[in-house]
Design a protein around this motif. Structure first.
Motif, PDB file in Angstrom:
ATOM      1  N   GLY A  16       0.839  -1.265   0.097  1.00 26.40           N
ATOM      2  CA  GLY A  16      -0.447   0.090  -0.195  1.00 26.40           C
ATOM      3  C   GLY A  16       0.628   1.140   0.048  1.00 26.40           C
ATOM      4  N   SER A  17      -0.097   2.447   0.083  1.00 25.29           N
ATOM      5  CA  SER A  17       0.951   3.945  -0.439  1.00 25.29           C
ATOM      6  C   SER A  17       0.377   4.615   0.893  1.00 25.29           C
ATOM      7  CB  SER A  17       0.254   4.660  -1.458  1.00 25.29           C
ATOM      8  OG  SER A  17       0.470   3.551  -2.100  1.00 25.29           O
ATOM      9  N   LEU A  18       1.271   5.424   1.336  1.00 27.33           N
ATOM     10  CA  LEU A  18       0.579   6.577   2.641  1.00 27.33           C
ATOM     11  C   LEU A  18       1.676   8.080   2.116  1.00 27.33           C
ATOM     12  CD1 LEU A  18       1.707   4.899   6.210  1.00 27.33           C
ATOM     13  CD2 LEU A  18      -0.868   5.968   4.796  1.00 27.33           C
ATOM     14  N   ARG A  19       0.902   8.778   2.566  1.00 24.06           N
ATOM     15  CA  ARG A  19       1.497  10.199   2.264  1.00 24.06           C
ATOM     16  C   ARG A  19       2.291  11.132   3.639  1.00 24.06           C
ATOM     17  NH1 ARG A  19       0.678  15.373  -1.766  1.00 24.06           N
ATOM     18  NH2 ARG A  19      -1.288  15.947   0.789  1.00 24.06           N
ATOM     19  N   LEU A  20       3.465  11.153   3.830  1.00 30.01           N
ATOM     20  CA  LEU A  20       3.296  12.064   5.454  1.00 30.01           C
ATOM     21  C   LEU A  20       3.888  14.031   4.847  1.00 30.01           C
ATOM     22  CD1 LEU A  20       6.072   9.749   6.254  1.00 30.01           C
ATOM     23  CD2 LEU A  20       3.292   9.381   6.899  1.00 30.01           C
ATOM     24  N   SER A  21       3.239  13.701   5.414  1.00 32.02           N
ATOM     25  CA  SER A  21       3.123  15.680   5.556  1.00 32.02           C
ATOM     26  C   SER A  21       3.864  16.492   6.695  1.00 32.02           C
ATOM     27  CB  SER A  21       2.131  16.504   5.528  1.00 32.02           C
ATOM     28  OG  SER A  21       1.097  16.011   4.414  1.00 32.02           O
ATOM     29  N   CYS A  22       5.093  17.119   5.827  1.00 33.79           N
ATOM     30  CA  CYS A  22       5.767  18.028   7.408  1.00 33.79           C
ATOM     31  C   CYS A  22       5.559  18.936   7.405  1.00 33.79           C
ATOM     32  CB  CYS A  22       7.108  18.300   6.950  1.00 33.79           C
ATOM     33  SG  CYS A  22       8.503  18.569   8.020  1.00 33.79           S
ATOM     34  N   ALA A  23       4.941  19.862   7.884  1.00 34.55           N
ATOM     35  CA  ALA A  23       4.031  21.325   7.574  1.00 34.55           C
ATOM     36  C   ALA A  23       5.262  22.549   8.498  1.00 34.55           C
ATOM     37  CB  ALA A  23       2.911  22.129   7.746  1.00 34.55           C
ATOM     38  N   ALA A  24       5.650  23.238   7.857  1.00 38.47           N
ATOM     39  CA  ALA A  24       7.098  24.491   8.134  1.00 38.47           C
ATOM     40  C   ALA A  24       6.466  25.358   8.352  1.00 38.47           C
ATOM     41  CB  ALA A  24       8.307  23.698   7.793  1.00 38.47           C
ATOM     42  N   SER A  25       6.515  25.659   9.981  1.00 38.62           N
ATOM     43  CA  SER A  25       5.967  27.780  10.354  1.00 38.62           C
ATOM     44  C   SER A  25       7.546  28.005  11.132  1.00 38.62           C
ATOM     45  CB  SER A  25       4.794  27.291  11.269  1.00 38.62           C
ATOM     46  OG  SER A  25       5.051  26.574  12.166  1.00 38.62           O
ATOM     47  N   GLY A  26       7.716  29.536  10.915  1.00 42.39           N
ATOM     48  CA  GLY A  26       8.700  30.451  11.436  1.00 42.39           C
ATOM     49  C   GLY A  26      10.225  30.391  10.647  1.00 42.39           C
ATOM     50  N   PHE A  27       9.995  29.419   9.983  1.00 44.70           N
ATOM     51  CA  PHE A  27      10.912  29.471   8.605  1.00 44.70           C
ATOM     52  C   PHE A  27      10.948  29.747   7.279  1.00 44.70           C
ATOM     53  CE2 PHE A  27      12.327  25.341   7.641  1.00 44.70           C
ATOM     54  CZ  PHE A  27      12.160  24.265   8.065  1.00 44.70           C
TER      55      PHE A  27
END
Length: 124
Positions: A16-27
């Motif tokens: 199967g598949s998954l999509r990870l997200s990494c949301a950045a703030s402050g830079f």
């Protein structure tokens, strides 16, 4: 305040598949490289992939090449890790992290900022 917010983990069957997200703030992502790392209890943290916000260059651990794809959405200040053809050995807690200057992308000790982990579990 610098923050990284990782999300997208879950339970998936092998293949199967998954999509990870990494949301950045402050830079701004275009001044950093963003890496994804994973860790299994009792084992060392290992680098999975990295993308340079400066050059767009991408890097992958050999075991995930051809299966995982890292990308940046600058408008959303977010980095994604698309994981396809998942295997049980991909099971781990996944972390995203940011580094401005480092020796090698997979050296986790160089990374300055870390998000909380997101659990990925791949069942056989």
């Amino acid at each position: 305040e610098v923050q990284l917010q990782a999300s997208g983990g879950g339970l998936v069957q092998a293949g199967g598949s998954l999509r990870l997200s990494c949301a950045a703030s402050g830079f701004a992502l275009n001044e950093y490289a963003i890496g994804w790392f994973r860790q299994v209890p009792g084992k060392a943290r290992e680098g999975v992939s990295c993308i340079s916000g400066v050059t767009g260059g991408t890097y992958y651990q050999d075991s995930v090449k051809g299966r995982f794809t890292i990308s940046i959405d600058s408008a959303k200040n977010t980095v994604y890790l698309q994981m396809n053809s998942l295997k049980p050995e991909d099971t781990a807690v996944y972390y995203c992290a940011a580094v401005r200057y480092g020796s090698s992308w997979y050296v986790w000790e160089d990374y300055e900022y870390w998000g909380q982990g997101t659990q990925v579990t791949v069942s056989s």
